[in-house]
Structures are given as structure tokens and as C-alpha cells.
Design a protein around this motif. Sequence first.
Motif, PDB file in Angstrom:
ATOM      1  N   TYR A  87       3.791   3.807   3.639  1.00 36.14           N
ATOM      2  CA  TYR A  87       3.772   2.575   2.857  1.00 36.14           C
ATOM      3  C   TYR A  87       3.650   1.405   3.817  1.00 36.14           C
ATOM      4  CZ  TYR A  87       8.631   2.605   4.310  1.00 36.14           C
ATOM      5  OH  TYR A  87       9.769   2.651   5.064  1.00 36.14           O
TER       6      TYR A  87
ATOM      7  N   GLY B 122      -0.145   2.072  -5.839  1.00 33.91           N
ATOM      8  CA  GLY B 122      -0.368   3.454  -6.252  1.00 33.91           C
ATOM      9  C   GLY B 122      -1.350   3.502  -7.390  1.00 33.91           C
TER      10      GLY B 122
ATOM     11  N   THR C 251      -4.630  15.079   1.182  1.00 35.90           N
ATOM     12  CA  THR C 251      -4.732  15.156  -0.274  1.00 35.90           C
ATOM     13  C   THR C 251      -4.414  16.541  -0.821  1.00 35.90           C
ATOM     14  OG1 THR C 251      -7.105  15.555  -0.112  1.00 35.90           O
ATOM     15  CG2 THR C 251      -6.385  13.268  -0.454  1.00 35.90           C
TER      16      THR C 251
ATOM     17  N   LEU D 271       0.834  -1.198   0.000  1.00 38.01           N
ATOM     18  CA  LEU D 271       0.000   0.000   0.000  1.00 38.01           C
ATOM     19  C   LEU D 271       0.868   1.248   0.000  1.00 38.01           C
ATOM     20  CD1 LEU D 271      -2.483  -0.969   2.868  1.00 38.01           C
ATOM     21  CD2 LEU D 271      -2.952  -1.030   0.427  1.00 38.01           C
TER      22      LEU D 271
ATOM     23  N   THR E  96       0.062   5.541   0.730  1.00 39.40           N
ATOM     24  CA  THR E  96      -0.942   6.554   1.032  1.00 39.40           C
ATOM     25  C   THR E  96      -0.243   7.868   1.379  1.00 39.40           C
ATOM     26  OG1 THR E  96      -1.007   5.916   3.368  1.00 39.40           O
ATOM     27  CG2 THR E  96      -2.639   4.903   1.920  1.00 39.40           C
ATOM     28  N   VAL E  97      -0.959   8.966   1.185  1.00 35.02           N
ATOM     29  CA  VAL E  97      -0.466  10.274   1.612  1.00 35.02           C
ATOM     30  C   VAL E  97      -1.241  10.684   2.855  1.00 35.02           C
ATOM     31  CG1 VAL E  97       0.394  11.072  -0.620  1.00 35.02           C
ATOM     32  CG2 VAL E  97      -2.011  11.359  -0.075  1.00 35.02           C
TER      33      VAL E  97
ATOM     34  N   ILE F  36       4.416  10.413   3.088  1.00 30.64           N
ATOM     35  CA  ILE F  36       3.881   9.281   2.331  1.00 30.64           C
ATOM     36  C   ILE F  36       4.154   8.009   3.123  1.00 30.64           C
ATOM     37  CG2 ILE F  36       3.999   7.993   0.173  1.00 30.64           C
ATOM     38  CD1 ILE F  36       4.870  10.603  -1.194  1.00 30.64           C
TER      39      ILE F  36
ATOM     40  N   TYR G 245       3.791   6.760  -6.315  1.00 25.02           N
ATOM     41  CA  TYR G 245       3.786   5.324  -6.584  1.00 25.02           C
ATOM     42  C   TYR G 245       4.858   4.648  -5.740  1.00 25.02           C
ATOM     43  CZ  TYR G 245       0.828   5.827 -10.720  1.00 25.02           C
ATOM     44  OH  TYR G 245      -0.213   6.081 -11.575  1.00 25.02           O
TER      45      TYR G 245
ATOM     46  N   ALA H 299      -1.203   7.183  -5.175  1.00 23.21           N
ATOM     47  CA  ALA H 299      -1.785   7.959  -4.083  1.00 23.21           C
ATOM     48  C   ALA H 299      -1.802   9.392  -4.601  1.00 23.21           C
ATOM     49  CB  ALA H 299      -0.937   7.834  -2.828  1.00 23.21           C
TER      50      ALA H 299
ATOM     51  N   GLU I 103       0.932  12.303  -8.245  1.00 21.27           N
ATOM     52  CA  GLU I 103       0.694  10.908  -7.888  1.00 21.27           C
ATOM     53  C   GLU I 103       1.968  10.339  -7.263  1.00 21.27           C
ATOM     54  OE1 GLU I 103      -2.096   9.578 -11.627  1.00 21.27           O
ATOM     55  OE2 GLU I 103       0.067   9.479 -11.908  1.00 21.27           O
TER      56      GLU I 103
END
Length: 138
Positions: free
Chosen positions: A44, A120, A32, A26, A28-29, A42, A108, A122, A106
Amino acid sequence: SPSTLPTATPSVTSSTKPSATPPDPLVTVDKTIYTFDDDIRISYANAPGNAKDWIGIFPASPALDLNNLIAYQYLFQRIEDDDSDEGVEDGTIVFYNNGLEIGDYEAYFFENNVYDILAGPALFSVVNNTSPTSAPFS
């Protein structure tokens, strides 16, 4: 005539449990929308743990163009004892004072120093950090 009971023979059954499928990686940020000078965090999870797994930031687009890589970081941790690197499976990296231009991006998650996507995108945006606080004097 006397009857004899059958001798019990131990029975061996092999029950093979299905091996657990590892969870998918996974990325994620933490939010947003960032302002121009925000740090971008970020996170992971479920990384393979290679020393050169990495996160890359790209301009948002309908089709990822690997030639447009803007920033990246490896996910390793330095091992002090032998001055080597070790992969990390879960964590957060920070792109400090990002300096990204206003726009959509984005993130990844890639495997071991190659462009094999593990997770990704994210998605996040960078916006102008100045906003009027009051009406100008006339």
C-alpha cells in the motif's frame, strides 16, 4: 525647473503556489496467482497514516459485499516507548500461509477502522498447489 525622479515604491506581489494534491492511495498484490499455501504480500502507498487504516480481502464479485470479509490486517506499527500505535503511510503486509480456498479474490484498502474505501480492488487468484509432475505408471 529641476525635475525630480519618482520614488520607487516597493511592489509586493503575492504569488500563491497551488497546494500540491496528495497522491491517491494505492493497493497492489505482489503477484496475481498464488498457490493454496503461499504467503500473500499486499503493498500500500499514500495512506492517510491513521492507526487503524486497514487492508481487507474479499471474494471477487461484480459488486463488493462488505459482509463477505475473509481476512484483514491493520497497517499500524507498534510504538515501543509508549505502547501506542501509529499509522504507516507506505508498506507491505503479509497474510501468512493464506489458507484461502481456491478462487478469485479482491484486496481493498480502507480508512481508519471503517468501510471507507481508499483504494482497490487489487485482484488475485488462489489455485491448487498440486500438479502432476509425471504420468502415472500403467
